[in-house]
Structure formats: structure tokens, C-alpha cells
Enzyme design. Structure first.
Site, PDB file in Angstrom:
ATOM      1  N   ASP A 117      -3.733 -50.981 -40.495  1.00 47.32           N
ATOM      2  CA  ASP A 117      -3.258 -49.941 -39.573  1.00 47.32           C
ATOM      3  C   ASP A 117      -4.111 -48.756 -39.395  1.00 47.32           C
ATOM      4  O   ASP A 117      -4.445 -48.278 -38.373  1.00 47.32           O
ATOM      5  CB  ASP A 117      -1.950 -49.652 -39.418  1.00 47.32           C
ATOM      6  CG  ASP A 117      -1.128 -51.029 -39.121  1.00 47.32           C
ATOM      7  OD1 ASP A 117      -0.963 -51.553 -37.906  1.00 47.32           O
ATOM      8  OD2 ASP A 117      -0.635 -51.776 -40.241  1.00 47.32           O
ATOM      9  N   SER A 163       7.378 -54.268 -44.490  1.00 46.69           N
ATOM     10  CA  SER A 163       6.556 -52.953 -44.241  1.00 46.69           C
ATOM     11  C   SER A 163       7.130 -52.306 -45.765  1.00 46.69           C
ATOM     12  O   SER A 163       8.175 -52.296 -46.213  1.00 46.69           O
ATOM     13  CB  SER A 163       7.299 -52.337 -43.268  1.00 46.69           C
ATOM     14  OG  SER A 163       7.010 -50.826 -43.488  1.00 46.69           O
ATOM     15  N   ASP A 173       9.679 -40.947 -40.900  1.00 42.73           N
ATOM     16  CA  ASP A 173       8.381 -40.515 -41.700  1.00 42.73           C
ATOM     17  C   ASP A 173       7.639 -39.664 -40.625  1.00 42.73           C
ATOM     18  O   ASP A 173       7.156 -38.632 -40.923  1.00 42.73           O
ATOM     19  CB  ASP A 173       7.557 -41.659 -42.177  1.00 42.73           C
ATOM     20  CG  ASP A 173       8.147 -41.790 -43.579  1.00 42.73           C
ATOM     21  OD1 ASP A 173       8.919 -41.142 -44.170  1.00 42.73           O
ATOM     22  OD2 ASP A 173       8.173 -43.147 -43.884  1.00 42.73           O
ATOM     23  N   ARG A 231       6.202 -37.393 -48.631  1.00 40.46           N
ATOM     24  CA  ARG A 231       5.581 -36.873 -47.428  1.00 40.46           C
ATOM     25  C   ARG A 231       5.291 -35.357 -47.396  1.00 40.46           C
ATOM     26  O   ARG A 231       4.092 -35.209 -47.000  1.00 40.46           O
ATOM     27  CB  ARG A 231       6.655 -37.060 -46.064  1.00 40.46           C
ATOM     28  CG  ARG A 231       7.126 -38.703 -45.969  1.00 40.46           C
ATOM     29  CD  ARG A 231       5.990 -39.661 -45.646  1.00 40.46           C
ATOM     30  NE  ARG A 231       6.171 -41.150 -45.779  1.00 40.46           N
ATOM     31  CZ  ARG A 231       5.445 -42.039 -46.085  1.00 40.46           C
ATOM     32  NH1 ARG A 231       4.344 -41.710 -46.827  1.00 40.46           N
ATOM     33  NH2 ARG A 231       6.015 -43.253 -45.946  1.00 40.46           N
TER      34      ARG A 231
HETATM   35  N1  ARG Z   1      13.946 -45.381 -45.262  1.00 40.06           N
HETATM   36  C1  ARG Z   1      13.302 -44.812 -46.133  1.00 40.06           C
HETATM   37  C2  ARG Z   1      13.218 -43.243 -45.686  1.00 40.06           C
HETATM   38  O1  ARG Z   1      13.326 -42.964 -44.436  1.00 40.06           O
HETATM   39  C3  ARG Z   1      11.871 -45.394 -46.279  1.00 40.06           C
HETATM   40  C4  ARG Z   1      10.730 -45.291 -45.217  1.00 40.06           C
HETATM   41  C5  ARG Z   1       9.897 -46.186 -45.228  1.00 40.06           C
HETATM   42  N2  ARG Z   1       9.906 -47.515 -45.558  1.00 40.06           N
HETATM   43  C6  ARG Z   1       9.053 -48.494 -45.389  1.00 40.06           C
HETATM   44  N3  ARG Z   1       9.670 -49.734 -46.090  1.00 40.06           N
HETATM   45  N4  ARG Z   1       7.944 -48.616 -45.006  1.00 40.06           N
HETATM   46  O2  ARG Z   1      12.821 -42.502 -46.508  1.00 40.06           O
END
Ligand code: ARG
Length: 402
Positions: free
Chosen positions: A14, A175, A124, A95
Site C-alpha cells: 500500500d 491487517s 491511527d 505512532r
Molecule cells: N486497534 C489497535 C489500536 O488502535 C491497533 C490498530 C492497528 N491494528 C492492525 N491490526 N493493523 O491501537
């Protein structure tokens, strides 16, 4: 000079497509930024080269593993940060460190805009953009998946059409977001919340029922941070990595929850965070021994608020900074050793030892040697129960109509 955009780049399909997609949609030059937070996989050099091959004009790579462990994971450990009592903030912690590097790269290469690969449905995007706004108020944000209609199908077609050096056939149904603090897995059949996770979901942990022998470990903390394991000095990064290995082998730290996203959606996620969960069990018990009762009770509330702020993308906020100061102060005496048994999915504390312990054997013992004057308890209880006793007297009087 044309406008420049820095892109948070993972090396995957991506974001590789996003390089050319953004360039075509906006006419800007794209600078790829890859940050190693312990996600494993390809080397930074391989990722850097791929970014250039996919059309990035510059590639900025940073090994942020030690920085992430020391400045992001350790505060989470000190806060005993578990969102909804379960999730150790794996993605939420990474992040802000990525944001720091994105903003640094934007400054270094004279970019006006920062871009990331998030969709419009998750947490995110909020964490990236709130962080970027805070550290670089003049910077703009753009998310090609959300703002430039970059769907998965279009990404595959684009990669094939442009012969991008990236595998497009591999069909991973999940994911995944990973770093040294843990791993998050969602989508695919996991979106049916009745479906149990299959063994292939897990990478950091073995089956807790594998039957391997228990592993005893002694973790030494200094002011709430692990500094040695079994007597061997470790950095924060090494402590997490070592515990990922050892607790992971025992199947510790598997989590399966439906969580409340900031954007109002409930989502199902599988996490595995063996090191984080084992270290937190040890840290919590050392606090039980060394932190004064009222401070400990209040800290639980503060830790929960801290966790929600971090989950909600407020890492750089004033309130989070203020709570950090409180939490740091509570860690002054959280030093000593914790012995744990790692076995069959559980990290069980079996011993604690600390120079700054508040545990007083002579006060606690029921054997001879007891220095506690039990007669003091009567008067204390009398006064402690007084206000409830007075109120209940009133209730009875009114009920009897007197
Ligand atoms: N739900 C988690 C959060 O918001 C992880 C987000 C990313 N998860 C993923 N499987 N890509 O902190």
C-alpha cells in the site's frame, strides 16, 4: 521547486503504491520515511532502496528501536497501561515516535505535507495527524487511502501497471501492525467475533498448552524500569526482547478483545505482547511492595487516564505531560527484584525483594515478634464507622416515623 510530501513508508504494497499515487494526484515530490520500531522483517536498507525504486525522491530511514523502548514503552510500563484493562497500547505507542521522525524528515527535506497509509476508520489516522499538528502546526496532512481513493484493488492494479518491485500476489487475510512492544492482528475471518483465532494468527507467542517446562526469571527494576534480567544488565530494548522470547515461548500475553475505537466503532483485535505483559506483571507487584497505599490507589486512576489519552492520540498533549510528571514521581522507590514463573500462558510472581520495600515483617507477622499494638484497632474502627452508623441511625428513626 515542486511541493514535497513526506510519507510514512512501511515497504509494503500500500505505501509503495502510495509513493506514485500521491505524486500523480498532487504533482508533489515524495520522500519516504521508514522507522524501525522493532517490527522485524526486512532491513531498513532494503526498504530504503525499494522506496527509491518506487519513485521516492529521497528516503529517510531511522532505527528507532532503543528510542521507542526507552521513551515510549517504559512510560507505558510505569503507567501499567492497559486500555480497557487488556490492551497494552502496542500501535498507539509507536505512532508518536513515528510522528517525531516524520516531522524531522519534513524539516530536513523542506516538505509542507505529511502523509500516512491509514484508512478513515481507525485510531491511527487520528494519532498521526494530531501528533503532526502538534509538533508541526504549519504542516498539512494527507492520507491517500482516505483522501485520494487508493483502494486495495487499485493498489494492486497500479503496482502491476508500473511494474513496482513489490509482491502483489501474496494474500495475507490479516491487517497486522507490529513492534517490539507487541503485535496487533485484525480483519479477515476475525471480523466475525464468534470465530476463534487460528494458530497462524500468532507469531510472537507459542501455544500456551505446548507443555514446555516452566521458566523462572528474576527481573531487577530501578525506578520502575527493568535494568537486569537474571542478574545480566539490560537496556529497556533488551529487556523487552528477552522477555518477548522467554514469555513468548510460554504463550504469555495473548489477548483477544472487542475494543472501543476513538472513532466510535467497536472492533475485534487479537494482540500478542509477551514481553510487555510479563514485565507489567512484575512491575505491578513491585509497586505493591514499594508504593504507599494512597499514592498507589490514586496512581491507578492516573494510569488509566494516561492510557486513554495515549490510545486517543494525545501523546503530545499538556495533560499527558502533567500525568507523566506524577507517574515519574511515583516510581522513585520502585526498585528491586521480582522473581516470576513463566509457564503455560501465565507469568506468576513468586518472590519480591527491595531495599525500598514498605513491607514490614514485624508489622505483618502473626507469629511472635509482632510489634503491632492490636489494641489501637478498636478506636480506629469506632471512628472509621462513625458516619455510617450515625446515618443508619437516622434512617431507622425516620422509617419508624419518630
Ligand atoms: N486497534 C489497535 C489500536 O488502535 C491497533 C490498530 C492497528 N491494528 C492492525 N491490526 N493493523 O491501537
Amino acid at each position: 521547486m515542486s511541493e514535497r510530501i513526506v510519507l510514512a513508508y512501511s515497504g509494503g504494497l500500500d505505501t509503495s503504491v502510495a509513493i506514485g499515487w500521491i505524486a500523480e494526484a498532487t504533482g508533489a515530490e515524495v520522500i519516504a520515511v521508514a522507522v524501525d520500531v522493532g517490527q522485524g522483517g526486512e532491513s531498513l536498507e532494503t526498504i530504503r532502496q525499494r522506496a527509491l525504486d518506487c519513485g521516492a525522491v529521497e528516503a529517510y530511514v531511522a532505527d528507532a528501536r532503543d528510542e521507542f523502548a526507552a521513551e515510549y514503552c517504559m512510560p507505558a510500563l510505569q503507567a501499567n497501561a492497559l486500555y480497557m484493562d487488556s490492551y497494552p497500547l502496542v500501535s498507539a505507542l509507536s505512532r508518536p515516535v513515528i510522528v517525531k521522525h516524520l516531522v524531522a524528515a519534513a524539516r530536513q527535506f523542506g516538505a509542507t505535507t505529511v502523509s500516512h497509509g491509514c484508512t478513515g476508520k481507525g485510531n491511527d489516522q487520528v494519532r498521526f495527524e494530531v501528533g503532526i499538528q502538534t509538533l508541526g502546526p504549519d504542516l498539512k496532512c494527507i492520507a491517500p487511502v482516505r483522501d485520494l481513493a487508493l483502494t486495495r484493488d487499485k493498489a494492486i492494479a497500479f503496482a502491476e501497471e508500473k511494474s513496482l518491485p513489490i509482491v502483489t500476489t501474496k494474500k495475507n487475510p490479516f491487517s497486522i501492525d507490529a513492534n517490539v512492544w507487541g503485535r496487533a492482528v485484525e480483519t479477515g475471518f476475525l471480523e466475525d467475533i464468534w470465530n476463534g483465532p487460528t494458530p497462524d494468527v500468532y507469531e510472537y507467542t507459542s501455544d500456551p498448552a505446548s507443555g514446555i517446562a516452566a521458566d523462572e526469571v528474576v527481573i531487577t527494576f530501578k525506578e520502575g524500569v527493568p535494568v537486569a534480567i537474571d542478574g545480566e544488565p539490560v537496556t529497556p530494548l533488551q529487556a523487552i526482547e528477552e522477555m518477548n522470547r522467554r514469555a513468548g515461548a510460554q504463550g504469555i500475553g495473548r489477548i483477544d478483545i472487542v475494543e472501543d475505537r476513538l472513532v466510535g466503532i467497536k472492533s475485534r483485535e487479537i494482540y500478542e505482547a509477551p514481553g510487555a505483559m510479563a514485565l507489567m506483571a512484575a512491575h505491578r507487584e513491585l509497586e505493591n511492595v514499594t508504593v504507599e497505599r494512597e499514592q498507589a490507589r490514586f496512581k491507578k486512576t492516573v494510569g488509566q487516564r494516561w492510557t486513554e489519552l495515549v490510545y486517543d492520540g494525545q501523546w503530545f498533549s499538556p495533560l499527558k505531560n502533567s500525568l507523566d510528571a506524577f507517574i515519574t514521581d511515583t516510581q522513585k522507590y520502585v526498585s528491586g527484584d521480582i522473581r516470576m514463573d513463566l509457564h503455560a500462558g501465565r507469568a506468576t510472581v513468586t518472590g519480591r525483594r527491595s531495599e525500598s520495600s514498605l513491607y514490614d515483617f514485624n508489622l505483618a507477622t502473626y507469629d511472635t515478634g509482632d510489634t503491632f499494638d492490636q489494641s489501637m484497632a478498636r478506636g480506629f474502627i469506632e471512628l472509621f464507622g462513625m458516619s455510617s452508623k450515625v446515618a443508619s441511625g437516622r434512617d431507622q428513626r425516620l422509617a419508624e416515623g419518630k
